[in-house]
Design an enzyme around this catalytic site. Structure first.
Site, PDB file in Angstrom:
ATOM      1  N   GLU A  40       3.746   1.378   6.786  1.00  0.00           N
ATOM      2  CA  GLU A  40       3.388   0.416   7.830  1.00  0.00           C
ATOM      3  C   GLU A  40       4.661  -0.262   8.310  1.00  0.00           C
ATOM      4  O   GLU A  40       5.524  -0.628   7.508  1.00  0.00           O
ATOM      5  CB  GLU A  40       2.419  -0.644   7.298  1.00  0.00           C
ATOM      6  CG  GLU A  40       2.183  -1.745   8.343  1.00  0.00           C
ATOM      7  CD  GLU A  40       0.902  -2.535   8.177  1.00  0.00           C
ATOM      8  OE1 GLU A  40       0.354  -2.539   7.060  1.00  0.00           O
ATOM      9  OE2 GLU A  40       0.455  -3.140   9.169  1.00  0.00           O
ATOM     10  N   ASN A  92      -9.020   0.328  10.635  1.00  0.00           N
ATOM     11  CA  ASN A  92      -8.318  -0.165   9.457  1.00  0.00           C
ATOM     12  C   ASN A  92      -9.013  -1.405   8.940  1.00  0.00           C
ATOM     13  O   ASN A  92      -8.952  -2.448   9.586  1.00  0.00           O
ATOM     14  CB  ASN A  92      -6.870  -0.528   9.800  1.00  0.00           C
ATOM     15  CG  ASN A  92      -6.185  -1.246   8.641  1.00  0.00           C
ATOM     16  OD1 ASN A  92      -5.975  -0.645   7.594  1.00  0.00           O
ATOM     17  ND2 ASN A  92      -5.896  -2.526   8.813  1.00  0.00           N
ATOM     18  N   GLU A  93      -9.653  -1.290   7.832  1.00  0.00           N
ATOM     19  CA  GLU A  93     -10.344  -2.396   7.156  1.00  0.00           C
ATOM     20  C   GLU A  93     -10.955  -3.411   8.143  1.00  0.00           C
ATOM     21  O   GLU A  93     -10.845  -4.616   7.980  1.00  0.00           O
ATOM     22  CB  GLU A  93      -9.460  -3.069   6.105  1.00  0.00           C
ATOM     23  CG  GLU A  93      -8.168  -3.677   6.540  1.00  0.00           C
ATOM     24  CD  GLU A  93      -7.415  -4.379   5.399  1.00  0.00           C
ATOM     25  OE1 GLU A  93      -7.104  -5.561   5.550  1.00  0.00           O
ATOM     26  OE2 GLU A  93      -7.140  -3.742   4.358  1.00  0.00           O
ATOM     27  N   CYS A 149      -2.840  -3.385   9.487  1.00  0.00           N
ATOM     28  CA  CYS A 149      -3.076  -4.399  10.528  1.00  0.00           C
ATOM     29  C   CYS A 149      -2.292  -4.087  11.795  1.00  0.00           C
ATOM     30  O   CYS A 149      -2.747  -4.365  12.900  1.00  0.00           O
ATOM     31  CB  CYS A 149      -2.687  -5.781  10.009  1.00  0.00           C
ATOM     32  SG  CYS A 149      -3.775  -6.332   8.683  1.00  0.00           S
TER      33      CYS A 149
HETATM   34  O1  AHR Z   1      -0.505  -3.466   3.469  1.00  0.00           O
HETATM   35  C1  AHR Z   1      -0.456  -4.710   4.068  1.00  0.00           C
HETATM   36  C2  AHR Z   1      -1.723  -5.041   4.827  1.00  0.00           C
HETATM   37  O2  AHR Z   1      -2.791  -5.149   3.948  1.00  0.00           O
HETATM   38  C3  AHR Z   1      -2.196  -4.013   5.812  1.00  0.00           C
HETATM   39  O3  AHR Z   1      -1.597  -4.139   7.038  1.00  0.00           O
HETATM   40  C4  AHR Z   1      -3.651  -4.274   5.926  1.00  0.00           C
HETATM   41  O4  AHR Z   1      -4.383  -3.112   6.230  1.00  0.00           O
HETATM   42  C5  AHR Z   1      -4.011  -4.877   4.602  1.00  0.00           C
HETATM   43  O5  AHR Z   1      -4.702  -6.051   4.753  1.00  0.00           O
END
Ligand code: AHR
Length: 660
Positions: A45, A379-380, A249
């Site tokens: 990320e 994503n989550e 995120c």
């Molecule tokens: O890995 C850090 C963050 O943790 C990521 O961006 C998100 O998907 C999760 O909340």
């Protein structure tokens, strides 16, 4: 990074003889179970300066003058830059947007030099905490200039030290007018960890300046617009089976306008659409989708891009602080275009070079497909009606057009709870092939939950643990993860993939801790967790061999402080044993290797052990390292592994042939 030790820490003892063997290295031990060949990978990320100032090898910060207060309250187009008039020159400097190099890259600097003084007038860039350069190496400088006065101008580019002393320089002249790219190679014959780059115009006149760039000539695999070689190599050394990118995120973004759009990140770098990074900095997107795919290919990892499910992050605008939700959906009238973007990504990765998007891949230098197999959607995310409606649209379209693509859905940010339940329910309804579970927990959680996947229904979706980590970088943290991972191997029929998160972080710019790898401008510091991940990824298999290791006493294969697993890798024929001990006492047991036909005489043993509270740090980067040795093998052997240790034994099929 391996040290040799004698193998006194592992006591191997001959037990009793084997009754007979058949085909070579055939794992005809108790009912082998097929497990995922893609179990252990990585998740990249752009967080904590992972891309700009990190893996992306660009040494100039804010090269395109696109930084703004939206990225970070204290930033603007001149962040990391200094107006240079030290030789008593003068004139005016302004940030302009009229007639830029490309409309996607609107800001540039305009210098109107009234007197060039003794040295010239220009700009100085301080890089990311300084520009590190090494003696004997070449650096590729480039810049876009527009000589607006209608005559050619003399230009000097130099590297200076922290005190302003010139270290080396190169000169050229501009064309008479119009934006043009100029490139110079600079040879450096000194080491400096914190140099600065200076660009000086040595004549009166007006000049536009944009895309000021400096790359080491040597990047990972020496690609142009490439990646930082040392950092990329440490990542490659994990031998990950896949790489998820470009974020968690970061992908679904801070509001709809901030959703990561892959099309903005390809093509010539000066034409890419830069944007704010949700983690309060900037994305030049110089490391864009082409570079991500290329990196995956270079390190032998399957690419796993994750795209937003048509909604922004539920924490957009910091709304989590007021207990609300900032999740916003792309307006429905724009969703068909968004769905088309998703389909176009598959064409970009896999389509023939003659297709619209495959042609863009080919134009970037890669006519062959990138063999995209997995695609993450979401994503989550908070599982709301807004989310479900958009997820279904994307899912249905991709599934229909590309049944060959394995779609990964999302089930919230936690290992349980409302979004987890709702996400799984939706996955059941749509028969989503794989869902993405995330959890960041205490090490004790990992030790208590080793049986988590034993009870998962094998007929439902498979699981990708896209983000997980225990809260810390001590050996104990890493071992809790190791114990858990032996259980992931045992459940490798339902857990298809797993990736620790986050992967890399620049010291001094971390937005999240812990991380797997830390780095600064010149050095890379793998954590103990890194070495654990490496042992599992580099020693993974596609068959799980149950019952081969028996621990003494109360301990079982799913003991809460101990975990064992044995896998066979069909590609090499190798068999790998792992014994993870997060407990405070030695662990003894016996491994039955008698059914491995043509058992080689020796195997490689790797141990990670030490003080459970210790971590690797910039001050003590090698506090705990894997230690490797060669051991003699017996058909049945008893072992004792130390307290707080991970032991990996790799029995190589090639050795079996040699021992014949
Ligand atoms: O890995 C850090 C963050 O943790 C990521 O961006 C998100 O998907 C999760 O909340």
């Amino acid at each position: 990074m391996m040290r040799k030790i004698d193998c006194a820490i592992l006591v191997l003892a001959l037990a009793f003889a084997w009754l007979g063997a058949s085909a070579q290295q055939k794992a005809d031990v108790a009912k082998p179970k097929k497990i995922s060949p893609d179990l252990f990978g990585i998740f990249f990320e752009d967080l904590s300066y992972a891309a700009d100032g990190g893996l992306y090898a660009e040494l100039v910060q804010n090269r395109s003058f696109e930084y703004s207060p939206a990225d970070n309250r204290d930033w603007n187009s001149m962040t990391a830059w200094r107006y240079e008039t030290d030789g008593f020159g003068y004139g005016t400097i302004s940030v302009e947007t009229a007639a830029p190099v490309h409309p996607n890259n609107p800001h540039y600097i305009l210098l109107d030099i009234q007197d060039e003084g003794q040295k010239g007038v220009g700009l100085e860039n301080s890089g990311f905490d300084g520009i590190p350069v090494k003696a004997g190496k070449n650096y590729n400088f480039s810049v876009f200039l527009n000589a607006l006065s209608g005559r050619s101008l003399p230009v000097k580019v130099a590297l200076i030290d922290r005190k302003g002393k010139e270290l080396c320089s190169s000169s050229f002249t501009t064309a008479n007018k119009g934006w043009k790219k100029y490139a110079e190679q600079i040879h450096v014959n000194f080491d400096n960890d914190s140099a600065k780059l200076v660009l000086l115009i040595k004549a009166k006149g007006k000049v536009g300046i944009d895309m000021v760039s400096l790359f080491p000539e040597e990047t990972f695999k020496n690609h142009k617009n490439g990646l930082r070689a040392d950092l990329a190599q440490v990542i490659a050394d994990i031998k990950p089976k896949f790489m998820r990118f470009p974020g968690g995120c970061l992908t679904h973004g801070d509001g709809i306008a901030n959703i990561y759009r892959w099309k903005n990140t390809i093509g010539p770098v000066e034409q890419r659409v830069e944007q704010r990074n949700i983690w309060n900095y900037h994305q030049s997107v110089g490391l864009g989708y082409f570079e991500y795919f290329q990196f995956c290919e270079d390190i032998g990892a399957k690419p796993v891009p994750v795209l937003a499910a048509g909604v922004s992050c539920q924490n957009s605008g910091g709304t989590w602080k007021i207990g609300g939700t900032g999740q916003k959906g792309i307006p429905m009238e724009e969703m068909s275009a968004y769905v088309q973007d998703v389909l176009d990504l598959i064409e970009y990765a896999n389509g023939p070079a003659t297709s619209t998007w495959g042609a863009k891949r080919a134009a970037a230098g890669h006519p062959a497909p990138f063999n995209l197999e997995y695609l993450g959607i979401g994503n989550e995310d908070k599982i709301t009606g807004v989310f479900e409606e958009r997820f279904r649209m994307i899912y249905d379209a991709v599934h229909k057009a590309h049944p060959e693509i394995k779609i990964i859905g999302t089930v919230g940010p936690s290992p349980n709870g409302e979004d987890f339940e709702k996400g799984w329910k939706l996955a059941d309804q749509l028969s989503v092939g794989i869902v993405d579970e995330h959890y960041y927990e205490k090490p004790q959680w990992f030790l208590k939950n080793t049986a988590r996947y034993d009870s998962y229904n094998r007929l439902r979706s498979k699981v990708y643990i896209g983000e997980y980590a225990s809260w810390g970088n001590t050996l104990f943290n890493a071992l809790a993860e190791a114990v858990y991972m032996t259980n992931l191997e045992r459940n490798g029929d339902v857990v298809r993939m797993a990736s620790y998160a986050p992967l890399i972080a620049r010291i001094g710019h971390t937005s999240w801790n812990p991380n797997l790898i830390y780095f600064n401008g010149t050095k890379v510091f793998p954590t103990v967790n890194y070495y654990v991940q490496q042992q599992f990824a580099a020693n993974s298999g596609n068959e799980y061999l149950p019952g081969m290791i028996k621990l003494k006493g109360e301990k079982t294969a799913i003991d809460t402080t101990a975990g064992t697993s044995v896998v066979r890798d069909a590609a090499t024929g190798d068999i790998i044993l792992k014994i993870a001990n997060a407990g405070n006492t030695e662990l003894s047991g016996e491994a039955d290797l008698s059914k491995i036909s043509q058992l080689p005489k020796s195997a490689t043993l790797t141990v990670i052990t030490g003080n459970p509270e210790v971590k690797n740090s910039a001050d003590n980067p090698q506090a705990i390292l894997p230690q490797s040795s060669v051991i003699k093998l017996q058909k049945k052997w008893a072992f004792t592994v130390p307290a707080y240790s991970l032991t990996v034994v790799r029995i190589s099929s090639a050795n079996a042939k040699k021992s014949k």
